[in-house]
Enzyme design. Structure first.
Site, PDB file in Angstrom:
ATOM      1  N   ARG A   1       0.985  -1.248   0.152  1.00 57.08           N
ATOM      2  CA  ARG A   1      -0.155  -0.134   0.064  1.00 57.08           C
ATOM      3  C   ARG A   1       0.826   1.152   0.013  1.00 57.08           C
ATOM      4  O   ARG A   1       0.504   2.207   0.832  1.00 57.08           O
ATOM      5  CB  ARG A   1      -0.969  -0.078   1.063  1.00 57.08           C
ATOM      6  CG  ARG A   1      -1.766  -1.116   1.249  1.00 57.08           C
ATOM      7  CD  ARG A   1      -2.798  -1.322   0.128  1.00 57.08           C
ATOM      8  NE  ARG A   1      -3.564  -2.301   0.165  1.00 57.08           N
ATOM      9  CZ  ARG A   1      -3.278  -3.483  -0.140  1.00 57.08           C
ATOM     10  NH1 ARG A   1      -2.155  -3.714  -1.005  1.00 57.08           N
ATOM     11  NH2 ARG A   1      -4.010  -4.708  -0.300  1.00 57.08           N
TER      12      ARG A   1
ATOM     13  N   SER B   1     -11.983   0.188   2.985  1.00 58.70           N
ATOM     14  CA  SER B   1     -10.973  -0.362   4.185  1.00 58.70           C
ATOM     15  C   SER B   1     -10.432   1.131   4.763  1.00 58.70           C
ATOM     16  O   SER B   1      -9.580   1.640   4.315  1.00 58.70           O
ATOM     17  CB  SER B   1      -9.919  -1.237   3.761  1.00 58.70           C
ATOM     18  OG  SER B   1     -10.838  -2.538   3.241  1.00 58.70           O
TER      19      SER B   1
ATOM     20  N   GLU C   1      -5.733   4.146   6.291  1.00 63.39           N
ATOM     21  CA  GLU C   1      -5.396   4.071   4.929  1.00 63.39           C
ATOM     22  C   GLU C   1      -5.771   5.529   3.998  1.00 63.39           C
ATOM     23  O   GLU C   1      -4.982   5.870   3.282  1.00 63.39           O
ATOM     24  CB  GLU C   1      -6.278   3.167   4.027  1.00 63.39           C
ATOM     25  CG  GLU C   1      -5.672   1.425   4.241  1.00 63.39           C
ATOM     26  CD  GLU C   1      -6.358   0.507   3.181  1.00 63.39           C
ATOM     27  OE1 GLU C   1      -6.471   1.220   1.849  1.00 63.39           O
ATOM     28  OE2 GLU C   1      -6.106  -0.605   3.158  1.00 63.39           O
TER      29      GLU C   1
END
Length: 345
Positions: A168, A245, A341
């Site tokens: 990520r 998420s 995130e």
């Protein structure tokens, strides 16, 4: 912008709640919809206003008004730009919808992106976050990208190595370019291998295919299974605003993973190629008591504890308060630090 007059495609005082999937209140002092790379070159140069890049708004938490220039990427287009014995090469504009690109490549008979179906957001944002799901990351299918240097206005080219992909993560996040718009992605080229191999080892995906009694799935069947899973777990932002998420799945060393597994036998663990172990953030949140629980007008989704939802009329401050409460609970229960995130603006 050094006293220069802003181009006429820049407008002022634009509302942003409808342009982000969490639907939080906020306005941009200046706003430009970017449909061509040349517009970015016109805006290049040092000085005010500060800039921020907006794609699909699916990975953004607005904490209030933005006093700078918001660049809303809307560069479209997708095409097969090359083909050889080994792969198809597909180039897409940064403003293209990611899921629509995945669906289009599959319809053309070019498999390879099926595990990344239904991930929200745009093509331009995908390499910044190095999006991934069900055993695949965009880094695995990436060839190159083009970006505008917002200081000089020149076009820069990044190959896979230059992007410095990690879990990520990418050079765009490592350098903070996703926050200050110093480099703005305009196009992405993907490499889809002709020797296709299905990736079905991820537990949820394997179980879904088994339930559907599909023993040897093709790419479109895998995409359909991924869509079914994600549709069950993740609420539609149009019905219940969310940013997907909300926390990264934490990565820990092997010793920490084994220690936690001995204390919590049900802990899902996923060994990584670098020797570390990935833990399931949703499971940690659920075990910490936050699945389906609200704090003010926000909460953690009852069907998937990893998803933070806006129950209606929430502010950015409420989202931040809930995120911090969840982080504290997981830290106290497991000794694990969760990292959000989304980008906070």
């Amino acid at each position: 912008m050094d006293g220069r007059q802003l181009p006429d495609f820049v407008t002022g005082d634009v509302e942003l709640a409808t342009r982000t999937t969490l639907a939080l209140p906020g306005r941009a002092a200046l706003y430009a919809e970017i449909t061509a790379a040349g517009q970015l070159a016109q805006l290049a140069g040092s000085g005010e206003p500060r800039r921020f890049v907006l794609g699909g708004g699916s990975n953004l938490v607005l904490s209030g008004d933005f006093d700078g220039l918001l660049l809303h990427m809307a560069i479209g287009g997708r095409q097969l730009v090359a083909e050889d014995d080994d792969a198809w090469y597909v180039r897409a504009g940064a403003g293209e919808n990611w899921h629509q690109l995945v669906s289009w490549t599959l319809a053309q008979g070019w498999p390879g992106l099926e595990n990344l179906a239904l991930i929200p957001g745009t093509v331009g944002a995908a390499p910044i976050q190095n999006i991934g799901a069900y055993g695949l990351e965009i880094a695995d299918r990436f060839l190159s990208l083009e970006a505008c240097d917002m200081q000089s206005g020149q076009t820069l080219h990044f190959d896979r190595a230059a992007c410095r992909f990690a879990y990520r993560d990418s050079v765009f996040k490592q350098q903070g370019w996703h926050l200050d718009a110093a480099r703005v992605i305009t196009h992405v080229t993907l490499r889809l291998p002709k020797v296709w191999q299905p990736l079905t080892a991820y537990a949820d995906l394997a179980a879904e295919l088994d339930q559907q009694q599909i023993a040897n799935p093709n790419a479109r069947q895998i995409a359909a299974a991924v869509i079914d899973i994600r549709s069950r777990k993740l609420p539609d932002p149009a019905a219940l605003p969310n940013a997907g998420s909300f926390f990264h799945n934490p990565l820990v060393d092997t010793a920490t993973g084994e220690r936690l597994a001995s204390r919590f036998p049900g802990l899902p663990r996923y060994p990584q190629v670098d020797g570390r172990v990935k833990l399931a953030a949703g499971w940690l949140i659920e075990q910490s008591g936050w699945k389906g629980r609200n704090l003010g007008r926000v909460g953690m989704y009852e069907k998937q504890a990893l998803v933070l939802v806006n129950r209606g009329g929430a502010s950015g401050a409420e989202v931040i308060a809930l995120a911090q409460a969840v982080q504290t609970a997981v830290r106290e229960h497991f000794g694990i630090e969760l990292t959000p995130e989304p980008v906070f603006l």
